[in-house]
Design a protein around this motif. Sequence first.
Motif, PDB file in Angstrom:
ATOM      1  N   UNK A  19      52.832  41.512 -37.832  1.00  0.00           N
ATOM      2  CA  UNK A  19      52.979  41.594 -36.384  1.00  0.00           C
ATOM      3  C   UNK A  19      51.673  41.539 -35.619  1.00  0.00           C
ATOM      4  N   UNK A  20      50.537  41.588 -36.327  1.00  0.00           N
ATOM      5  CA  UNK A  20      49.244  41.556 -35.651  1.00  0.00           C
ATOM      6  C   UNK A  20      48.906  40.115 -35.252  1.00  0.00           C
ATOM      7  N   UNK A  21      48.275  39.986 -34.091  1.00  0.00           N
ATOM      8  CA  UNK A  21      47.903  38.669 -33.568  1.00  0.00           C
ATOM      9  C   UNK A  21      46.381  38.590 -33.483  1.00  0.00           C
ATOM     10  N   UNK A  22      45.814  37.626 -34.184  1.00  0.00           N
ATOM     11  CA  UNK A  22      44.366  37.440 -34.165  1.00  0.00           C
ATOM     12  C   UNK A  22      44.002  36.605 -32.946  1.00  0.00           C
ATOM     13  N   UNK A  23      43.021  37.044 -32.194  1.00  0.00           N
ATOM     14  CA  UNK A  23      42.658  36.356 -30.959  1.00  0.00           C
ATOM     15  C   UNK A  23      42.096  34.957 -31.227  1.00  0.00           C
ATOM     16  N   UNK A  24      41.112  34.868 -32.135  1.00  0.00           N
ATOM     17  CA  UNK A  24      40.401  33.606 -32.331  1.00  0.00           C
ATOM     18  C   UNK A  24      40.160  33.365 -33.822  1.00  0.00           C
ATOM     19  N   UNK A  25      40.522  32.177 -34.279  1.00  0.00           N
ATOM     20  CA  UNK A  25      40.292  31.790 -35.670  1.00  0.00           C
ATOM     21  C   UNK A  25      39.799  30.353 -35.683  1.00  0.00           C
ATOM     22  N   UNK A  26      38.709  30.102 -36.389  1.00  0.00           N
ATOM     23  CA  UNK A  26      38.281  28.720 -36.598  1.00  0.00           C
ATOM     24  C   UNK A  26      37.577  28.623 -37.950  1.00  0.00           C
ATOM     25  N   UNK A  49      36.207  31.942 -39.577  1.00  0.00           N
ATOM     26  CA  UNK A  49      35.523  32.895 -38.701  1.00  0.00           C
ATOM     27  C   UNK A  49      36.598  33.544 -37.834  1.00  0.00           C
ATOM     28  N   UNK A  50      36.574  34.863 -37.732  1.00  0.00           N
ATOM     29  CA  UNK A  50      37.650  35.616 -37.096  1.00  0.00           C
ATOM     30  C   UNK A  50      37.073  36.434 -35.950  1.00  0.00           C
ATOM     31  N   UNK A  62      41.382  44.895 -40.287  1.00  0.00           N
ATOM     32  CA  UNK A  62      42.733  44.553 -40.753  1.00  0.00           C
ATOM     33  C   UNK A  62      43.003  43.073 -40.574  1.00  0.00           C
ATOM     34  N   UNK A  63      42.573  42.514 -39.422  1.00  0.00           N
ATOM     35  CA  UNK A  63      42.736  41.077 -39.190  1.00  0.00           C
ATOM     36  C   UNK A  63      42.053  40.275 -40.296  1.00  0.00           C
ATOM     37  N   UNK A  64      40.818  40.666 -40.612  1.00  0.00           N
ATOM     38  CA  UNK A  64      40.056  39.948 -41.632  1.00  0.00           C
ATOM     39  C   UNK A  64      40.753  40.009 -42.985  1.00  0.00           C
ATOM     40  N   UNK A  65      41.260  41.186 -43.335  1.00  0.00           N
ATOM     41  CA  UNK A  65      41.941  41.333 -44.629  1.00  0.00           C
ATOM     42  C   UNK A  65      43.225  40.505 -44.671  1.00  0.00           C
TER      43      UNK A  65
END
Length: 564
Positions: free
Chosen positions: A329-336, A349-350, A372-375
Amino acid sequence: MKILIEGQKYLISVLETILDDPKFYIQKGIEGKISSVGYYHSFEKNELVYMLPKVFMKDKDETVFGISKDVLFDFESNESYKHKLEFIWIRQLLIFFYNSLKEYKRRYSDNIIIETSHNFELNTNLGNNEYTYLDLLLSFVNFFKKNKNTILFKHIEFKSNLAKKPTWGKTVKKSLPFLDAANAPIYAEIRNKKKILNKEEELIIYFFSILNHFNKEHELCLKIDSSYVLIKGNAFVNLQKSGLSKLRKIKHRYFSDILKRMYSLCELYFEKTDASSKKRKKEEFISVKNYNIIFEDMIDKLFSDNFDEKKEIDKIQVSLDDLKYNNDGKIIDHVYSGQSLIDTSNIFYIGDSKYYESNSEAGKLSKYKQFTYAKNVIQFNIDFLNEGKVYKENIRYRDEITEGYNLTPNFFIYGYIENVNDFDDSRLIPKNEVPIKSFHFEDRLFDRDTLFVQQYKINFLFVLKSYSTFNEKKTAQFRHKTKNDFRKEFIDFFNDAIKLGFEIFEKEITKEEAKELIDSNFKLLIGKCFFTVDNILLIAKIKGDNTIESFIAENLFKLKKLSL
């Protein structure tokens, strides 16, 4: 024009004079706390209201403009501030702010955007193709600036036509001339036998009367040629009420593109002010409760990869959306994706946008969530690896030989305002010298639980302007430069043994030799080494770890400097 700031308190009695609806604030006693960010216009109160984001507060008492929120609220009526050069940009800022709301509305026209723990809603009573009062104001001003010479020429041509076949007797009797340097009389008004009806002049009078009204109401400082006949005062109030019917009686007269455009602008204006118009509204607004969602989108448009990129894996379509929207349910703001910090493979990169007041910083909860996002991203890629698949060929998170994990770059990015006149420099700089660190084993750099988060701050005004004005080429240029800067910042940190707390050593070695060396010393090296795609075995030694120092010396490892 009135300017409010999100999260600030104002007297209810004051708010009721500019807002017809209490939905934009939360009442607490005799005060109301602004709970929305957006734009509002009341036709009955004839007032433009801006509710700016809380990033415009420098501290609890002062705004970034160097004045209090109460002075900012009504700064146009304060002679001490409204003519100062440092406040000229407030008007430009408000335009960029308004355009950012429109851009978000354009990008996500279905109003309810994302289901989160806090429902986000873009509230508006405007249709997708509808002009607001502010749109009209800007359109009138832009049209005037682009076409004023052409319109003036038509006006002068009309005045010149009036001078044909003059009746000099009546002219001399009823007009008072000016005298030039040679004492020759010049008559501003010339009488003639036959009045010439100019069908274009009536429309020009309506247009400039509306423009003059905007100019006076909002102090636009436009210079309107004095030769134009303008409708003012009570006559203009009456024109607002009946202008639509008068305008439509002359609609068939105009054929040139400039006059047709002028007619359309006048028609749109009268539709909003004419009491008999079906399209007339009492108010119009665009507002949001959780502005952090818009700030995230502004940053995302600048930084992130396109999320429509898809890859087929075993006949299943997988996209970057699966990285952004996690199963928990978590939403990552920016991923590239970008080049790894330690070899020529790629890594994700998160990033996480932080929407605070200008001088604030992320708390414990935000830091925990980022780890948590990174994991989650690491696990997303490891799940593919466990099935013998990859999301992208060059993405590499875990090395099978060493069972070590690639370094995962994470960052926070804060909006801040330092110079209220600067909309063109990103001012993207590190917020802290040392990243935030999380680990399970302190001495294991290449462990999946050893994570670092860099913190950056970016000029909010630059983000605001770029969101609605940057084209794809300009965005791509900024994105390319910034990604390189982020990578360089991480590399500089990992090359600094004092800040990092580790020294990294390297040895060029074959895959077979690396496997034999690791298998023989697995207990000693677990989490401390990584075999790169470039056939380099890396070992990270934490300061004071003597157990691994002799192994490094015996096997002729050399001190490594990460490179761009």
